[in-house]
Design an enzyme around this catalytic site. Sequence first.
Site, PDB file in Angstrom:
ATOM      1  N   THR A 142      27.292 -47.835  25.496  1.00 25.46           N
ATOM      2  CA  THR A 142      27.173 -46.827  26.651  1.00 25.46           C
ATOM      3  C   THR A 142      25.942 -47.017  27.293  1.00 25.46           C
ATOM      4  OG1 THR A 142      27.287 -44.548  27.060  1.00 25.46           O
ATOM      5  CG2 THR A 142      26.424 -45.300  24.977  1.00 25.46           C
ATOM      6  N   SER A 181      23.251 -37.448  22.595  1.00 22.06           N
ATOM      7  CA  SER A 181      24.058 -36.681  21.718  1.00 22.06           C
ATOM      8  C   SER A 181      24.174 -37.637  20.509  1.00 22.06           C
ATOM      9  CB  SER A 181      25.473 -36.604  22.371  1.00 22.06           C
ATOM     10  OG  SER A 181      26.087 -37.807  22.328  1.00 22.06           O
ATOM     11  N   TYR A 183      26.904 -38.836  19.342  1.00 23.87           N
ATOM     12  CA  TYR A 183      27.822 -39.884  19.702  1.00 23.87           C
ATOM     13  C   TYR A 183      26.824 -40.946  20.309  1.00 23.87           C
ATOM     14  CZ  TYR A 183      30.028 -42.929  23.061  1.00 23.87           C
ATOM     15  OH  TYR A 183      30.207 -43.738  23.895  1.00 23.87           O
ATOM     16  N   HIS A 184      26.141 -40.688  21.308  1.00 23.69           N
ATOM     17  CA  HIS A 184      25.214 -41.602  22.104  1.00 23.69           C
ATOM     18  C   HIS A 184      24.175 -42.248  21.096  1.00 23.69           C
ATOM     19  CE1 HIS A 184      26.560 -39.518  25.636  1.00 23.69           C
ATOM     20  NE2 HIS A 184      26.530 -40.809  26.277  1.00 23.69           N
ATOM     21  N   LYS A 187      25.784 -45.319  19.310  1.00 21.38           N
ATOM     22  CA  LYS A 187      25.555 -46.665  19.983  1.00 21.38           C
ATOM     23  C   LYS A 187      24.324 -47.239  19.799  1.00 21.38           C
ATOM     24  CE  LYS A 187      29.764 -46.281  21.506  1.00 21.38           C
ATOM     25  NZ  LYS A 187      30.748 -47.178  21.157  1.00 21.38           N
TER      26      LYS A 187
HETATM   27  P1  NAD Z   1      39.686 -43.874  22.625  1.00 21.64           P
HETATM   28  O1  NAD Z   1      39.298 -42.751  21.938  1.00 21.64           O
HETATM   29  O2  NAD Z   1      40.480 -43.658  23.617  1.00 21.64           O
HETATM   30  O3  NAD Z   1      39.772 -45.366  21.871  1.00 21.64           O
HETATM   31  C1  NAD Z   1      39.089 -45.486  20.996  1.00 21.64           C
HETATM   32  C2  NAD Z   1      40.352 -46.031  19.907  1.00 21.64           C
HETATM   33  O4  NAD Z   1      39.748 -46.427  18.461  1.00 21.64           O
HETATM   34  C3  NAD Z   1      41.317 -45.123  19.627  1.00 21.64           C
HETATM   35  O5  NAD Z   1      42.640 -45.506  19.607  1.00 21.64           O
HETATM   36  C4  NAD Z   1      40.904 -44.823  17.976  1.00 21.64           C
HETATM   37  O6  NAD Z   1      42.416 -44.451  17.322  1.00 21.64           O
HETATM   38  C5  NAD Z   1      40.390 -45.938  17.537  1.00 21.64           C
HETATM   39  N1  NAD Z   1      39.551 -45.776  16.347  1.00 21.64           N
HETATM   40  C6  NAD Z   1      38.578 -45.100  16.107  1.00 21.64           C
HETATM   41  N2  NAD Z   1      37.902 -45.132  15.004  1.00 21.64           N
HETATM   42  C7  NAD Z   1      38.507 -46.175  14.494  1.00 21.64           C
HETATM   43  C8  NAD Z   1      38.452 -46.871  13.297  1.00 21.64           C
HETATM   44  N3  NAD Z   1      37.557 -46.193  12.128  1.00 21.64           N
HETATM   45  N4  NAD Z   1      39.316 -47.645  12.938  1.00 21.64           N
HETATM   46  C9  NAD Z   1      40.414 -48.063  13.784  1.00 21.64           C
HETATM   47  N5  NAD Z   1      40.357 -47.626  14.938  1.00 21.64           N
HETATM   48  C10 NAD Z   1      39.421 -46.598  15.306  1.00 21.64           C
HETATM   49  O7  NAD Z   1      38.097 -44.048  23.569  1.00 21.64           O
HETATM   50  P2  NAD Z   1      38.076 -44.902  24.777  1.00 21.64           P
HETATM   51  O8  NAD Z   1      37.706 -44.224  25.908  1.00 21.64           O
HETATM   52  O9  NAD Z   1      39.233 -46.001  24.996  1.00 21.64           O
HETATM   53  O10 NAD Z   1      36.588 -45.907  24.318  1.00 21.64           O
HETATM   54  C11 NAD Z   1      36.527 -46.993  23.804  1.00 21.64           C
HETATM   55  C12 NAD Z   1      35.175 -47.426  23.541  1.00 21.64           C
HETATM   56  O11 NAD Z   1      34.416 -47.540  25.091  1.00 21.64           O
HETATM   57  C13 NAD Z   1      34.319 -46.605  22.676  1.00 21.64           C
HETATM   58  O12 NAD Z   1      33.653 -47.435  21.713  1.00 21.64           O
HETATM   59  C14 NAD Z   1      33.485 -45.959  23.516  1.00 21.64           C
HETATM   60  O13 NAD Z   1      32.366 -45.370  22.955  1.00 21.64           O
HETATM   61  C15 NAD Z   1      33.315 -46.937  24.780  1.00 21.64           C
HETATM   62  N6  NAD Z   1      33.130 -46.276  26.034  1.00 21.64           N
HETATM   63  C16 NAD Z   1      34.002 -45.359  26.675  1.00 21.64           C
HETATM   64  C17 NAD Z   1      33.605 -44.923  28.006  1.00 21.64           C
HETATM   65  C18 NAD Z   1      34.660 -43.934  28.569  1.00 21.64           C
HETATM   66  O14 NAD Z   1      34.338 -43.214  29.404  1.00 21.64           O
HETATM   67  N7  NAD Z   1      36.020 -43.585  28.139  1.00 21.64           N
HETATM   68  C19 NAD Z   1      32.470 -45.011  28.713  1.00 21.64           C
HETATM   69  C20 NAD Z   1      31.692 -45.955  27.902  1.00 21.64           C
HETATM   70  C21 NAD Z   1      31.928 -46.545  26.564  1.00 21.64           C
HETATM   71  N1  USQ Z   2      29.849 -32.623  33.110  1.00 16.02           N
HETATM   72  C1  USQ Z   2      30.039 -31.530  34.168  1.00 16.02           C
HETATM   73  N2  USQ Z   2      31.564 -30.868  34.136  1.00 16.02           N
HETATM   74  C2  USQ Z   2      32.356 -31.238  33.107  1.00 16.02           C
HETATM   75  C3  USQ Z   2      32.149 -32.347  32.402  1.00 16.02           C
HETATM   76  C4  USQ Z   2      30.844 -32.893  32.433  1.00 16.02           C
HETATM   77  O1  USQ Z   2      29.193 -31.220  35.124  1.00 16.02           O
HETATM   78  O2  USQ Z   2      33.558 -30.588  33.127  1.00 16.02           O
HETATM   79  C5  USQ Z   2      28.697 -33.470  33.322  1.00 16.02           C
HETATM   80  C6  USQ Z   2      27.914 -33.526  31.798  1.00 16.02           C
HETATM   81  O3  USQ Z   2      27.013 -32.182  31.869  1.00 16.02           O
HETATM   82  C7  USQ Z   2      27.256 -34.881  32.371  1.00 16.02           C
HETATM   83  C8  USQ Z   2      28.182 -35.584  33.210  1.00 16.02           C
HETATM   84  O4  USQ Z   2      29.082 -34.641  33.729  1.00 16.02           O
HETATM   85  O5  USQ Z   2      25.947 -34.537  33.003  1.00 16.02           O
HETATM   86  C9  USQ Z   2      29.057 -36.632  32.489  1.00 16.02           C
HETATM   87  O6  USQ Z   2      29.960 -36.126  31.342  1.00 16.02           O
HETATM   88  P1  USQ Z   2      31.287 -36.809  30.620  1.00 16.02           P
HETATM   89  O7  USQ Z   2      31.681 -36.110  29.811  1.00 16.02           O
HETATM   90  O8  USQ Z   2      32.002 -37.346  31.812  1.00 16.02           O
HETATM   91  O9  USQ Z   2      30.411 -38.065  30.123  1.00 16.02           O
HETATM   92  P2  USQ Z   2      29.690 -38.267  28.560  1.00 16.02           P
HETATM   93  O10 USQ Z   2      29.612 -36.969  27.683  1.00 16.02           O
HETATM   94  O11 USQ Z   2      28.314 -38.938  28.880  1.00 16.02           O
HETATM   95  O12 USQ Z   2      30.560 -39.409  27.922  1.00 16.02           O
HETATM   96  C10 USQ Z   2      31.416 -40.282  28.512  1.00 16.02           C
HETATM   97  C11 USQ Z   2      32.417 -41.123  27.710  1.00 16.02           C
HETATM   98  C12 USQ Z   2      31.515 -41.959  26.387  1.00 16.02           C
HETATM   99  C13 USQ Z   2      30.582 -42.761  27.272  1.00 16.02           C
HETATM  100  C14 USQ Z   2      29.887 -42.255  28.422  1.00 16.02           C
HETATM  101  C15 USQ Z   2      29.190 -43.018  29.354  1.00 16.02           C
HETATM  102  O13 USQ Z   2      33.098 -40.062  26.805  1.00 16.02           O
HETATM  103  O14 USQ Z   2      32.509 -42.453  25.677  1.00 16.02           O
HETATM  104  O15 USQ Z   2      29.846 -43.495  26.478  1.00 16.02           O
HETATM  105  O16 USQ Z   2      30.629 -41.255  29.595  1.00 16.02           O
HETATM  106  S1  USQ Z   2      27.550 -42.535  29.930  1.00 16.02           S
HETATM  107  O17 USQ Z   2      27.808 -41.176  30.384  1.00 16.02           O
HETATM  108  O18 USQ Z   2      27.397 -43.329  31.107  1.00 16.02           O
HETATM  109  O19 USQ Z   2      26.482 -42.764  28.678  1.00 16.02           O
END
Ligand code: NAD
Ligand code: USQ
Length: 379
Positions: A142, A181, A183-184, A187
């Site tokens: 991320t 966070s 979560y972050h 990563k």
């Molecule tokens: P998502 O939650 O929709 O998909 C993740 C999938 O992984 C789910 O289907 C879940 O069931 C599966 N999973 C989780 N833990 C598992 C485990 N222990 N064993 C097997 N399966 C498991 O999330 P997404 O939005 O598709 O994100 C996918 C990846 O991309 C994540 O690693 C996330 O951190 C990364 N990512 C997502 C975004 C975003 O904006 N969606 C942005 C940056 C990075």
């Molecule tokens: N935000 C608002 N209003 C909302 C939701 C979010 O103002 O209703 C703001 C948040 O405060 C933040 C920004 O929008 O400043 C982004 O929030 P987000 O929920 O869209 O993104 P984030 O929590 O950072 O997480 C998402 C994905 C995560 C991925 C990350 C990429 O859920 O899996 O890793 O984006 S990044 O943000 O570039 O690290």
Amino acid sequence: MKALVLGGDGFCGWPTSLHLAAEGYAVTIADNLSRRAIAAQLGAPSLTPIRPIEERITAAKRVGDVEFAPLDVTDPVALQALLARLTPDVIVHFAEQRSAPYSMLGDAERRFTVANNVNGTNTLFSALVELGQRPHVVHLGTMGVYGYSDDLGELQEGYLDVRVAQTGRDVTIGYPANPGSIYHLTKCLDHTLMQFYAKNWGFQITDLHQGIVWGTDTAITGSDEALINRFDYDGEYGTVLNRLVSQAAIGHPLTVYGTGGQSRAFIHISDTARCVHLATGAPPEPGSKVQVFNQVAEVHNVGALAQMIADRMEAKVTHLDNPRKEAAANALRVSNAGLRSLGFAPHTLQDSLMDEIAATVGRYQDRLNRDVILSKARW
Ligand code: NAD
Ligand code: USQ
């Protein structure tokens, strides 16, 4: 080429799996369906009626060679058995708990996120060591590992060239981790784990530092109702751009946190699938450090995005007290030179793509639960 896609039932994993299958990969999707379970617990299942996995896979076979294996990546016995059967050429690792707000809800969610994400990544590489397998592993990281700032200039890809004050020497170091966070943080921990596996056992690893993914479907998932992608709009899993457009579509005030001065990197879901495909075909040299690509298309300011959407869709913007600890405003510049050098031509924010989100929300708005729009997490 055989691809194992861990987490292939998710928002990014499903369209990417189908894209890889359409490009000729034999794809095995492995997933424990935990995302579907968490969504049900939160009262926020996908707005779109995603099909049960069996139905999805039946439909996916019309796209290409796709099979499903139920698997928890943190289960070493089941994982080793699957890897021994498949001997994949490439593994794409999406299988993590990916919501920052969810990871900050409380004790159980903090511990689950760390245990699931870090343990999953370690279990994967440890299993590969045991089996003597060395596929190219593409991990989804991320942008948030860097923090969000341009204090050190445009964000380079994973590494930073610096001059050491004490010696005057020029060296390249890993970019300092600055998670915002739990979560972050996972990563950042994954990345350190992978650097060690690359150094000690010679793995070829690519870490994709992806920005916020937006959009609904790709051309493939949009071509058949049975292939429809998941869509999250709730306060914990909905990402900001999808949330703002869906809020405008149902007449809910657009929820900007704090000043709206936050700048973030974005990428459309169809570009996610394309970029992962490009990355799978470009492993780093054996013996090198983890290869990092910033998987982003463009940078936007949250407040400006909200205003633009409000103007287009005749909606109102509301500024809520920011539930997160983050800078009230930040500048951000990001290099995506790596993926561009492989042919990535980003889709940037387009009216037609935002209209697609609004149309999807309009179509399924009877399924939308207004009680889950506001986030319950507090940092
Ligand atoms: P998502 O939650 O929709 O998909 C993740 C999938 O992984 C789910 O289907 C879940 O069931 C599966 N999973 C989780 N833990 C598992 C485990 N222990 N064993 C097997 N399966 C498991 O999330 P997404 O939005 O598709 O994100 C996918 C990846 O991309 C994540 O690693 C996330 O951190 C990364 N990512 C997502 C975004 C975003 O904006 N969606 C942005 C940056 C990075
Ligand atoms: N935000 C608002 N209003 C909302 C939701 C979010 O103002 O209703 C703001 C948040 O405060 C933040 C920004 O929008 O400043 C982004 O929030 P987000 O929920 O869209 O993104 P984030 O929590 O950072 O997480 C998402 C994905 C995560 C991925 C990350 C990429 O859920 O899996 O890793 O984006 S990044 O943000 O570039 O690290």
